[in-house]
Design a protein around this motif. Structure first.
Motif, PDB file in Angstrom:
ATOM      1  N   PHE A   1       1.014  -1.221   0.151  1.00  0.00           N
ATOM      2  CA  PHE A   1      -0.103  -0.005  -0.056  1.00  0.00           C
ATOM      3  C   PHE A   1       0.807   1.354   0.077  1.00  0.00           C
ATOM      4  CE2 PHE A   1      -2.053  -3.327   2.722  1.00  0.00           C
ATOM      5  CZ  PHE A   1      -2.874  -3.885   1.672  1.00  0.00           C
ATOM      6  N   GLY A   2       1.210   1.646  -1.183  1.00  0.00           N
ATOM      7  CA  GLY A   2       2.348   2.752  -1.492  1.00  0.00           C
ATOM      8  C   GLY A   2       3.885   2.338  -0.970  1.00  0.00           C
ATOM      9  N   ASP A   3       3.849   1.092  -0.659  1.00  0.00           N
ATOM     10  CA  ASP A   3       5.251   0.810  -0.074  1.00  0.00           C
ATOM     11  C   ASP A   3       6.239   0.378  -1.278  1.00  0.00           C
ATOM     12  OD1 ASP A   3       7.333   0.298   1.556  1.00  0.00           O
ATOM     13  OD2 ASP A   3       6.658  -1.359   2.426  1.00  0.00           O
ATOM     14  N   TYR A   4       6.579  -0.759  -1.569  1.00  0.00           N
ATOM     15  CA  TYR A   4       7.344  -1.117  -2.911  1.00  0.00           C
ATOM     16  C   TYR A   4       6.345  -1.098  -3.923  1.00  0.00           C
ATOM     17  CZ  TYR A   4       5.299  -5.793  -1.727  1.00  0.00           C
ATOM     18  OH  TYR A   4       4.541  -7.081  -1.587  1.00  0.00           O
ATOM     19  N   PHE A   5       7.188  -1.243  -5.033  1.00  0.00           N
ATOM     20  CA  PHE A   5       6.532  -1.479  -6.343  1.00  0.00           C
ATOM     21  C   PHE A   5       7.230  -2.340  -7.175  1.00  0.00           C
ATOM     22  CE2 PHE A   5       4.968   0.980 -10.354  1.00  0.00           C
ATOM     23  CZ  PHE A   5       3.628   0.589 -10.124  1.00  0.00           C
ATOM     24  N   LYS A   6       7.269  -2.205  -8.545  1.00  0.00           N
ATOM     25  CA  LYS A   6       7.568  -3.487  -9.386  1.00  0.00           C
ATOM     26  C   LYS A   6       8.752  -4.228  -9.047  1.00  0.00           C
ATOM     27  CE  LYS A   6       5.051  -1.278 -13.218  1.00  0.00           C
ATOM     28  NZ  LYS A   6       5.182  -0.514 -14.765  1.00  0.00           N
ATOM     29  N   PRO A   7       9.891  -3.431  -8.794  1.00  0.00           N
ATOM     30  CA  PRO A   7      11.050  -4.045  -8.737  1.00  0.00           C
ATOM     31  C   PRO A   7      10.955  -5.138  -7.477  1.00  0.00           C
ATOM     32  CG  PRO A   7      11.758  -1.934  -9.107  1.00  0.00           C
ATOM     33  CD  PRO A   7      10.087  -2.017  -8.995  1.00  0.00           C
ATOM     34  N   VAL A   8      10.682  -4.822  -6.492  1.00  0.00           N
ATOM     35  CA  VAL A   8      10.451  -5.633  -5.255  1.00  0.00           C
ATOM     36  C   VAL A   8       9.234  -6.830  -5.612  1.00  0.00           C
ATOM     37  CG1 VAL A   8       9.826  -5.999  -2.723  1.00  0.00           C
ATOM     38  CG2 VAL A   8      11.172  -4.103  -3.642  1.00  0.00           C
ATOM     39  N   ALA A   9       8.159  -6.517  -6.100  1.00  0.00           N
ATOM     40  CA  ALA A   9       7.282  -7.447  -6.364  1.00  0.00           C
ATOM     41  C   ALA A   9       7.520  -8.514  -7.391  1.00  0.00           C
ATOM     42  CB  ALA A   9       5.966  -6.561  -6.995  1.00  0.00           C
ATOM     43  N   ILE A  10       8.248  -8.208  -8.386  1.00  0.00           N
ATOM     44  CA  ILE A  10       8.915  -9.208  -9.175  1.00  0.00           C
ATOM     45  C   ILE A  10      10.056  -9.935  -8.708  1.00  0.00           C
ATOM     46  CG2 ILE A  10      10.105  -9.334 -11.584  1.00  0.00           C
ATOM     47  CD1 ILE A  10       8.534  -6.986 -12.646  1.00  0.00           C
ATOM     48  N   GLU A  11      10.972  -9.112  -7.844  1.00  0.00           N
ATOM     49  CA  GLU A  11      11.993 -10.094  -7.278  1.00  0.00           C
ATOM     50  C   GLU A  11      11.343 -10.992  -6.269  1.00  0.00           C
ATOM     51  OE1 GLU A  11      16.240  -9.333  -4.975  1.00  0.00           O
ATOM     52  OE2 GLU A  11      14.670  -7.678  -5.285  1.00  0.00           O
ATOM     53  N   ASN A  12      10.420 -10.588  -5.445  1.00  0.00           N
ATOM     54  CA  ASN A  12       9.681 -11.519  -4.483  1.00  0.00           C
ATOM     55  C   ASN A  12       8.898 -12.737  -5.126  1.00  0.00           C
ATOM     56  OD1 ASN A  12      10.296 -10.220  -2.182  1.00  0.00           O
ATOM     57  ND2 ASN A  12       8.600  -8.953  -2.190  1.00  0.00           N
ATOM     58  N   ALA A  13       8.312 -12.456  -6.315  1.00  0.00           N
ATOM     59  CA  ALA A  13       7.654 -13.449  -7.006  1.00  0.00           C
ATOM     60  C   ALA A  13       8.551 -14.466  -7.536  1.00  0.00           C
ATOM     61  CB  ALA A  13       6.698 -12.795  -8.225  1.00  0.00           C
ATOM     62  N   TRP A  14       9.736 -14.102  -8.171  1.00  0.00           N
ATOM     63  CA  TRP A  14      10.730 -14.803  -8.746  1.00  0.00           C
ATOM     64  C   TRP A  14      11.389 -15.798  -7.747  1.00  0.00           C
ATOM     65  CZ3 TRP A  14      10.838 -16.894 -13.155  1.00  0.00           C
ATOM     66  CH2 TRP A  14      12.179 -17.404 -13.740  1.00  0.00           C
ATOM     67  N   ASN A  15      11.738 -15.224  -6.637  1.00  0.00           N
ATOM     68  CA  ASN A  15      12.481 -16.021  -5.498  1.00  0.00           C
ATOM     69  C   ASN A  15      11.510 -16.949  -4.893  1.00  0.00           C
ATOM     70  OD1 ASN A  15      14.803 -14.689  -5.657  1.00  0.00           O
ATOM     71  ND2 ASN A  15      14.169 -12.972  -4.141  1.00  0.00           N
ATOM     72  N   LEU A  16      10.235 -16.654  -4.761  1.00  0.00           N
ATOM     73  CA  LEU A  16       9.473 -17.602  -4.215  1.00  0.00           C
ATOM     74  C   LEU A  16       9.190 -18.919  -5.263  1.00  0.00           C
ATOM     75  CD1 LEU A  16       7.035 -18.426  -2.194  1.00  0.00           C
ATOM     76  CD2 LEU A  16       5.353 -17.047  -3.428  1.00  0.00           C
ATOM     77  N   VAL A  17       8.805 -18.671  -6.444  1.00  0.00           N
ATOM     78  CA  VAL A  17       8.508 -19.638  -7.237  1.00  0.00           C
ATOM     79  C   VAL A  17       9.669 -20.562  -7.456  1.00  0.00           C
ATOM     80  CG1 VAL A  17       6.367 -18.671  -8.405  1.00  0.00           C
ATOM     81  CG2 VAL A  17       8.507 -18.356  -9.352  1.00  0.00           C
ATOM     82  N   THR A  18      10.717 -19.887  -7.620  1.00  0.00           N
ATOM     83  CA  THR A  18      12.163 -20.727  -8.316  1.00  0.00           C
ATOM     84  C   THR A  18      12.953 -21.138  -6.895  1.00  0.00           C
ATOM     85  OG1 THR A  18      13.320 -18.750  -8.367  1.00  0.00           O
ATOM     86  CG2 THR A  18      12.238 -19.524 -10.385  1.00  0.00           C
TER      87      THR A  18
END
Length: 893
Positions: free
Chosen positions: A98-115
């Motif tokens: 909610f107004g904290d992190y944006f695309k870079p953190v979101a994509i990094e979190n997603a990639w780390n979780l799934v891989t």
């Protein structure tokens, strides 16, 4: 194999470690979005955070959200069971910024979780981005190392999320998993993209714009993140299966169905197994969240889900209700993650069993009629709409069930004809309301209900919800808006406000929006399901369609709930103490006190009243849950439930039960109280706090009334009584324990002194001190004692005349008593020896006429009367004397 429960936990733990607040799932009935029938995505409970209307102590969150897509704009019901992916109920895993992190953190979190956590093969992963989102495209290349060939630009709205025509919006990035050549389909954007080979399992929404209007989009000052991952989909990938129905959780439920029916779960009837398993979850979670099966709104969707599954239990050969027997399996699988299932387990099973029992009767009757009506139809034909409507209206056979039953034979239903029959019925119903009195007044509500529908009542489970204005009335007529200072009536599409009925008063509270505030002064009901809010506009204004936050006065509602539950406890206590003839004849339940009328032929003794109060309070102290169930009216009566006076009951009723019976007391099914009731109630008997009976009285022939308080009101009342007792004790210079004894002594002393004073007054009056002291005089040779007295109670005047007559021996006594109000009473007494010569009635009438009165009566030897003019007391005595003289002369002649 990673189980569904393990996958859920791994997702939440990952984001917890990444600084996210783990937020419990919101309910399936959204409280903050009146446009949604059900929660269909993880972001629903956070909508106001994204728009800035609400603030919370965290800026990052993660959830496993219960979702339902079986009504409104999200409806997958008809596909469930026949595809590998469609569900009514599913779980959406999500992480939010909610107004904290944006695309870079979101994509990094997603990639780390799934891989790294889920350890998916990177070579099988590909992503999509919105066609002009170069930033996301570059981030996927940089963070994930994906080649450009596996980062697909999509130009359609599939990759751009918007809440509506206005509001937060932004591009999406979806993550896909290649299930291999064994599954048909092509990558997103290709001609074969509808196949299942490339399975989308996670959608990352980058909320970076605000849609102001058509063609007008501005950057958000604080871009946010909203993601959604289907738990069933990612579980299927992790478990190496290509169908959501093959994951461990669903296979366990399907296995339980197979064990109960003996039908192969992977054979020709596999779809029926899947439908039952899916619909069991949907039905159970809806009931746990407070939805009851009905013929309107959310309750109708629940009924459709239940009955579709129940139809398939019969197709699987189940001879008896089956779905309720699956509840323990579901609770064992999902109860740890969703404790509301554990808490509501008994209620879920009860609702399912009751609904399926009734449905089997409906189904048998409907299928028989359907068979007769379609015997001559062939594949490609259509059943007439009026026949389908007859099945619905007369036999309770829903349209979708008719369609489902004919689906295997490739026979359609004339839906236009069905709609026409429905419209005709409504028109006939409207004409039936053309009457007088209340019917004529309610005609306007009938028209409104026909246009905007019934009100969805959320108040059993909530005291706050977001709603939309459906209609506005002022002065009995519909208007477009209300502004500050105006009063009117407001209808909402859904409301937590209880409408007055069944003796329970309507709720009060507020309706608010930014710059808008309305005070709800009362809530009523029209036509049984149209809730009418009486409002005063304090600030701003509203129009039809305005979104408002509806919030009930919680403290008042809690007091009303406690009082309502207390009426049930008192009803049963009265029945047990006074006898089985006790039946409710009326009630009033508000926030301050309760009133309960019941049939009983005589006053209740203090001992009986004390026993009733004691019994009710013993059940309060049990702190047992107050359980509500919805069932057929006949089933409810068979269970021993008692109907309450003033309620109108349909085919389905709410049954409220509470408490354990005392040993030796008669009760039904080990429950203290079971009653039919549509009101709101305490969650547990202990929430009532205390029952304090104020008193009992008669309200009519054979009807008694008790009034009582509960909770804080009872405590305050008892404290006030105690303070008064202490005050009395201080005045008496005694302890409170001795106050009653001391007051009793004072009352006895007062009565003794009053008797002595009265005797002294009589002696004084007859002795001349208070009136005329002269001795009896002779009238026509007869003694007449005629005196005017004061300070004598009028009721004592007659006994004074009797005593004077005895003392006189032979003669006539005439006494006038003048009261403090100036009125006078006259008594004439004649000794027995003179009764033949003088009539006391005639003499008293002569005197009464002078006092300004009329009449007077009694016996020949004793009569009385009175008049308003006490100043004529001596004249009245003179009139009695004159009447004696005249009577003597007449007798002599």
């Amino acid at each position: 194999m990673t189980s569904v429960n393990e996958t859920r936990s791994a997702f939440l733990d990952f984001f917890r470690q990444a600084g996210h607040e783990v937020v419990p799932s919101g309910p399936l009935v959204p409280r903050n979005d009146p446009t949604l029938m059900f929660t269909s995505a993880g972001m629903v409970q956070f909508k106001n955070l994204f728009t800035g209307v609400e603030k919370r102590p965290y800026q990052r969150a993660t959830t496993a959200q219960k979702c339902l897509r079986a009504g409104g704009k999200h409806n997958d019901l008809d596909n469930v069971g026949y595809t590998a992916r469609h569900h009514t109920f599913f779980e959406m895993l999500g992480n939010f910024s909610f107004g904290d992190y944006f695309k870079p953190v979101a994509i990094e979190n997603a990639w780390n979780l799934v891989t790294k956590v889920f350890q998916l093969n990177k070579e099988r992963l590909l992503v999509t981005v919105y066609h002009d989102d170069d930033e996301a495209f570059d981030l996927w290349r940089k963070i994930a190392g994906l080649p450009e060939s596996r980062i697909i630009r999509i130009a359609t709205s599939d990759n751009f999320w918007a809440a509506g025509d206005t509001g937060p919006c932004g591009p999406c990035s979806e993550i896909f998993y290649d299930q291999g050549e064994r599954v048909w389909g092509g990558p997103p954007g290709s001609a074969d993209e509808d196949g299942d080979r490339f399975l989308e399992f996670w959608n990352l929404v980058f909320m970076q714009y605000e849609q102001i209007g058509p063609g007008n989009r501005a950057p958000l000052p604080r871009p946010s993140i909203d993601t959604g991952m289907g738990l069933e989909r990612i579980s299927a990938i992790l478990q190496g299966v290509t169908s959501n129905y093959d994951v461990d959780l669903m296979r366990t439920i399907i296995g339980a169905v197979a064990n109960l029916t003996g039908v192969d779960p992977d054979g020709p009837q596999a779809a029926s197994h899947r439908i039952v398993a899916d619909h069991l979850r949907a039905a159970a979670f809806l009931v746990a969240d407070g939805v009851d099966p009905s013929n309107e709104g959310r309750g109708y969707v629940l009924r459709r889900i239940m009955r579709r599954a129940m139809r398939h239990t019969q197709l699987l050969g189940a001879a008896e209700p089956l779905m309720w027997r699956l509840v323990p399996t579901l609770v064992q699988l999902m109860g740890q993650a969703y404790p509301e299932l554990v808490e509501a387990q008994a209620r879920i099973a009860d609702v399912l069993r009751s609904e399926e029992t009734r449905f089997r009767t409906t189904l048998a009757r409907g299928l028989s009629i359907l068979e007769d009506e379609t015997r001559d139809l062939r594949a490609g034909d259509s059943l007439k709409g009026d026949v389908a409507f007859k099945l619905y209206d007369t036999y309770g056979f829903p349209l979708d069930l008719t369609q489902e039953a004919l689906r295997a034979r490739d026979i359609a239903v004339d839906e236009e004809g069905f709609a026409a029959s429905m419209a005709h019925q409504k028109a006939e119903a409207r004409r039936a309301w053309a009457g007088s009195g209340e019917a004529a007044t309610d005609a306007v509500w009938f028209g409104i209900r026909d246009r905007v529908g019934s009100t969805e009542f959320l108040g059993y489970a909530a005291e706050r919800a977001e709603s939309q204005v459906a209609a506005i009335l002022s002065g009995g007529r519909e208007v477009e808006r209300l502004d500050a200072g105006e009063k009117g009536q407001v209808l909402l599409n859904q409301t937590p406000f209880y409408g007055e009925s069944g003796g329970q008063v309507g709720d009060t509270g507020t309706l608010t929006a930014p710059g808008v505030r309305l005070r709800v002064t009362d809530t009523g009901k029209k036509l049984g399901d149209v809730f009418v809010h009486e409002v005063e506009v304090v600030e701003g204004g509203i129009a039809v369609g305005t979104g408002l936050v509806a919030e009930v006065d919680g403290a008042r509602r809690r007091a009303i709930r406690a009082n309502h539950s207390a009426t049930h406890l008192l009803h049963e206590a009265l029945r047990q103490v006074l006898g089985p003839h006790i039946a409710q004849k009326g009630s009033l339940v508000d926030g301050d006190r309760l009133r309960f009328d019941f049939s009983h032929a005589k006053p209740i003794t203090a001992e009986e009243l004390a026993e009733v109060e004691e019994m009710a309070n013993r059940v309060v102290l049990q702190n047992e849950p107050v359980v509500t169930r919805v069932m057929a009216i006949d089933d409810a009566r068979a269970s021993g439930a008692r109907a309450l006076f003033g309620e109108k009951y349909g085919d389905e009723v709410r049954v409220v039960s509470m408490g354990r019976p005392e040993e030796g007391r008669g009760a039904t099914d080990a429950l203290y109280s079971i009653e039919l009731c549509g009101g709101t109630h305490a969650a547990r008997t202990g929430d009532i706090g205390l029952v304090s009976i104020l008193g009992e009285s008669a309200v009519g022939s054979g009807v008694r009334r008790i009034e009582a308080r509960t909770g804080h009101a009872a405590r305050r009342g008892l404290n006030a009584d105690s303070a008064k007792l202490r005050g009395v004790a201080q005045l008496l210079k005694a302890s409170p324990d001795l106050a009653v004894e001391r007051v009793t002594g004072l009352v006895d002393d007062r009565r003794r002194l009053e008797r002595e004073l009265n005797d002294a007054r009589k002696k004084l009056a007859m002795g001349g001190g208070g009136g005329q002291a002269e001795a009896p005089r002779s009238v026509a040779g007869v003694s007449l004692m005629a005196r005017s007295v004061t300070g004598i109670d009028m009721r004592d005047l007659r006994s004074l005349a009797t005593d004077a007559r005895t003392a006189l021996g032979s003669g006539v006594v005439a006494l006038v008593g003048v009261g403090e109000d100036g009125k006078a009473g006259l008594v004439v007494a004649v000794t027995p020896d003179l009764a033949a010569r003088f009539s006391a009635v005639d003499l008293v009438r002569a005197g009464v006429a002078v006092l300004g009165g009329t009449g007077g009566g009694g016996r020949p030897d004793m009569a009385q009367g009175g008049g308003p003019d006490g100043a004529q007391a001596q004249a009245a005595l003179a009139a009695v004397e004159a009447a004696m003289a005249a009577s003597a002369v007449a007798t002599a002649e």
